[in-house]
Write a protein that holds these residues in place. Structure first.
Motif, PDB file in Angstrom:
ATOM      1  N   ILE A   1       1.124  -1.445   0.007  1.00  0.00           N
ATOM      2  CA  ILE A   1       0.098  -0.364  -0.123  1.00  0.00           C
ATOM      3  C   ILE A   1       0.771   1.286   0.034  1.00  0.00           C
ATOM      4  O   ILE A   1       2.194   1.282   0.736  1.00  0.00           O
ATOM      5  CB  ILE A   1      -0.854  -0.136   1.276  1.00  0.00           C
ATOM      6  N   ASP A   2       0.622   2.185  -1.180  1.00  0.00           N
ATOM      7  CA  ASP A   2       1.817   3.102  -1.178  1.00  0.00           C
ATOM      8  C   ASP A   2       0.382   4.812  -0.965  1.00  0.00           C
ATOM      9  O   ASP A   2       0.289   5.388  -1.798  1.00  0.00           O
ATOM     10  CB  ASP A   2       1.949   3.831  -2.492  1.00  0.00           C
TER      11      ASP A   2
ATOM     12  N   GLY B   1      -1.164  -2.755  -3.577  1.00  0.00           N
ATOM     13  CA  GLY B   1      -1.804  -2.209  -4.642  1.00  0.00           C
ATOM     14  C   GLY B   1      -2.577  -0.760  -4.555  1.00  0.00           C
ATOM     15  O   GLY B   1      -2.143   0.348  -5.962  1.00  0.00           O
ATOM     16  N   VAL B   2      -2.918  -0.024  -3.853  1.00  0.00           N
ATOM     17  CA  VAL B   2      -3.824   0.789  -3.537  1.00  0.00           C
ATOM     18  C   VAL B   2      -2.668   1.857  -3.398  1.00  0.00           C
ATOM     19  O   VAL B   2      -1.116   1.705  -3.115  1.00  0.00           O
ATOM     20  CB  VAL B   2      -4.311   1.114  -1.604  1.00  0.00           C
TER      21      VAL B   2
ATOM     22  N   VAL C   1      -6.992   0.463  -5.980  1.00  0.00           N
ATOM     23  CA  VAL C   1      -7.345   1.707  -6.595  1.00  0.00           C
ATOM     24  C   VAL C   1      -6.342   2.549  -6.492  1.00  0.00           C
ATOM     25  O   VAL C   1      -5.144   3.060  -6.052  1.00  0.00           O
ATOM     26  CB  VAL C   1      -8.095   2.708  -5.192  1.00  0.00           C
ATOM     27  N   THR C   2      -6.538   3.786  -8.133  1.00  0.00           N
ATOM     28  CA  THR C   2      -5.154   5.089  -7.594  1.00  0.00           C
ATOM     29  C   THR C   2      -6.115   5.678  -7.995  1.00  0.00           C
ATOM     30  O   THR C   2      -6.743   6.021  -8.529  1.00  0.00           O
ATOM     31  CB  THR C   2      -4.735   4.876  -8.859  1.00  0.00           C
TER      32      THR C   2
ATOM     33  N   ALA D   1     -12.463  -2.087  -6.128  1.00  0.00           N
ATOM     34  CA  ALA D   1     -11.558  -2.485  -6.273  1.00  0.00           C
ATOM     35  C   ALA D   1     -11.106  -2.134  -7.475  1.00  0.00           C
ATOM     36  O   ALA D   1     -12.099  -2.236  -8.989  1.00  0.00           O
ATOM     37  CB  ALA D   1     -11.271  -4.118  -6.233  1.00  0.00           C
ATOM     38  N   GLY D   2      -9.594  -1.966  -7.959  1.00  0.00           N
ATOM     39  CA  GLY D   2      -9.139  -1.615  -8.939  1.00  0.00           C
ATOM     40  C   GLY D   2      -9.510   0.039  -9.835  1.00  0.00           C
ATOM     41  O   GLY D   2      -9.290  -0.314 -11.282  1.00  0.00           O
ATOM     42  N   ALA D   3     -10.313   0.951  -9.843  1.00  0.00           N
ATOM     43  CA  ALA D   3     -10.999   2.126  -9.648  1.00  0.00           C
ATOM     44  C   ALA D   3      -8.998   2.885  -9.974  1.00  0.00           C
ATOM     45  O   ALA D   3      -8.772   2.732  -8.873  1.00  0.00           O
ATOM     46  CB  ALA D   3     -11.487   2.789  -9.183  1.00  0.00           C
TER      47      ALA D   3
END
Length: 321
Positions: free
Chosen positions: A202-203, A221-222, A240-241, A273-275
């Motif tokens: 998580i970043d 992956g956030v 999510v980004t 998720a993945g947005a």
């Protein structure tokens, strides 16, 4: 068939690896770098904060914030709990003071007006303010833990949230890192956030502003950028980004630093998720963003956004195309 390589009986490791030559060449590479970076007048001591020191500091701070869950296994409630918290904080804050001195000293290397006395006063003031903020950070973290417990039907207790959830580990690091960032030691803050990034995937940039009752479910992956602003009771899922759409440059062609370029997410928003949400756009209060949505424009409060529905049609005779 080639014969196996055998070490000569009289060859030391330094001869086998030609260590003298490697050490010499590495020294030359360091010297070239320091000349290019105008760092030829080093004192000889350590110049930058230490990742390992900060890892130990954060571990101690986590134990002090949640002593019965992240503290030592033999700790008992009562007077011994307060003794542990006080002793652990004293060690952590003294070590943090050393790291703050290093960052301030490095930052002042091109400012002849900033002397050792000024650096020392500033370092002590920063650590004192950071220490005073810890009770408030604990209160906000409690709201984050409760949000995770309410938001995940698989959670059996708030203790499980603190002990097991990567999103909670990431937000603990972020609350600490953000306070350091606001107090003027951004390198320390970035190292603390990257320790969580390495551990959880998580970043979260320490500059991001995040309201209370924040929950990252699953989490891997956030990405949350430096100038993102997140309201209260927001929930994110994995991958999510909240990123930048483009990077502005100045007249010299260099990237502008610090300009607002990441999304604003208002209160009570859920992002699945993945947005991917890019740019300085606003996600209105109470909105819900579906999985894998790509969004580069603002949406009003109460919006419900999902991917377009795919259709499968058979077109005969060209279908008018």
């Amino acid at each position: 068939m080639n014969a196996p390589l055998r070490r000569p009986p009289d060859a030391s490791p330094s001869v086998l690896w030609k260590l003298d030559e490697i050490v010499r060449d590495l020294r030359l590479a360091r010297e070239q770098w320091r000349v290019a970076q105008q760092r030829t007048l080093e004192s000889g001591g350590r110049e930058f904060p230490s990742r390992e020191a900060l890892r130990e500091i954060v571990d101690r701070l986590c134990g002090a914030l949640f002593p019965m869950r992240l503290g030592p296994p033999d700790l008992q409630q009562g007077p011994s709990e307060d003794f542990y918290v006080g002793h652990t904080l004293d060690i952590a804050l003294r070590s943090l003071l050393d790291q703050v001195r290093l960052e301030l000293t490095h930052a002042s290397r091109h400012d002849p007006l900033t002397g050792p006395a000024s650096i020392e006063n500033d370092a002590v003031a920063i650590v004192r303010q950071f220490a005073a903020a810890l009770p408030g950070i604990r209160v906000v973290l409690d709201s984050d833990v409760e949000a995770a417990y309410r938001g995940d039907p698989a959670a059996r207790s708030v203790d499980e949230i603190v002990l097991c959830y990567p999103g909670t580990l990431a937000i603990i690091h972020h609350r600490l890192a953000h306070r350091l960032y606001r107090l003027g030691v951004p390198l320390l803050a970035r190292i603390v956030s990257e320790l969580a990034h390495s551990a959880t995937g998580i970043d979260i940039h320490p500059g991001a502003r995040i309201g209370k009752s924040f929950f990252i479910d699953h989490g891997t992956g956030v990405v949350i950028g430096e100038t993102a602003v997140i309201g209260e009771r927001v929930r994110l899922y994995q991958a999510v980004t909240l990123g930048a759409k483009r990077f502005n440059v100045d007249a010299d062609g260099s990237l502008e630093k610090g300009a607002p370029r990441h999304p604003i997410v208002e209160d009570d928003v859920v992002i699945y998720a993945g947005a991917t949400i890019l740019g300085r756009v606003t996600i209105g209060r109470g909105s819900s963003i579906g999985g894998n949505v790509w969004l580069t424009h603002s949406i009003p409060p109460g919006s419900f956004l999902t991917q377009a529905i795919s259709t499968n049609e058979v077109l005969e005779g060209g279908g008018g195309i």
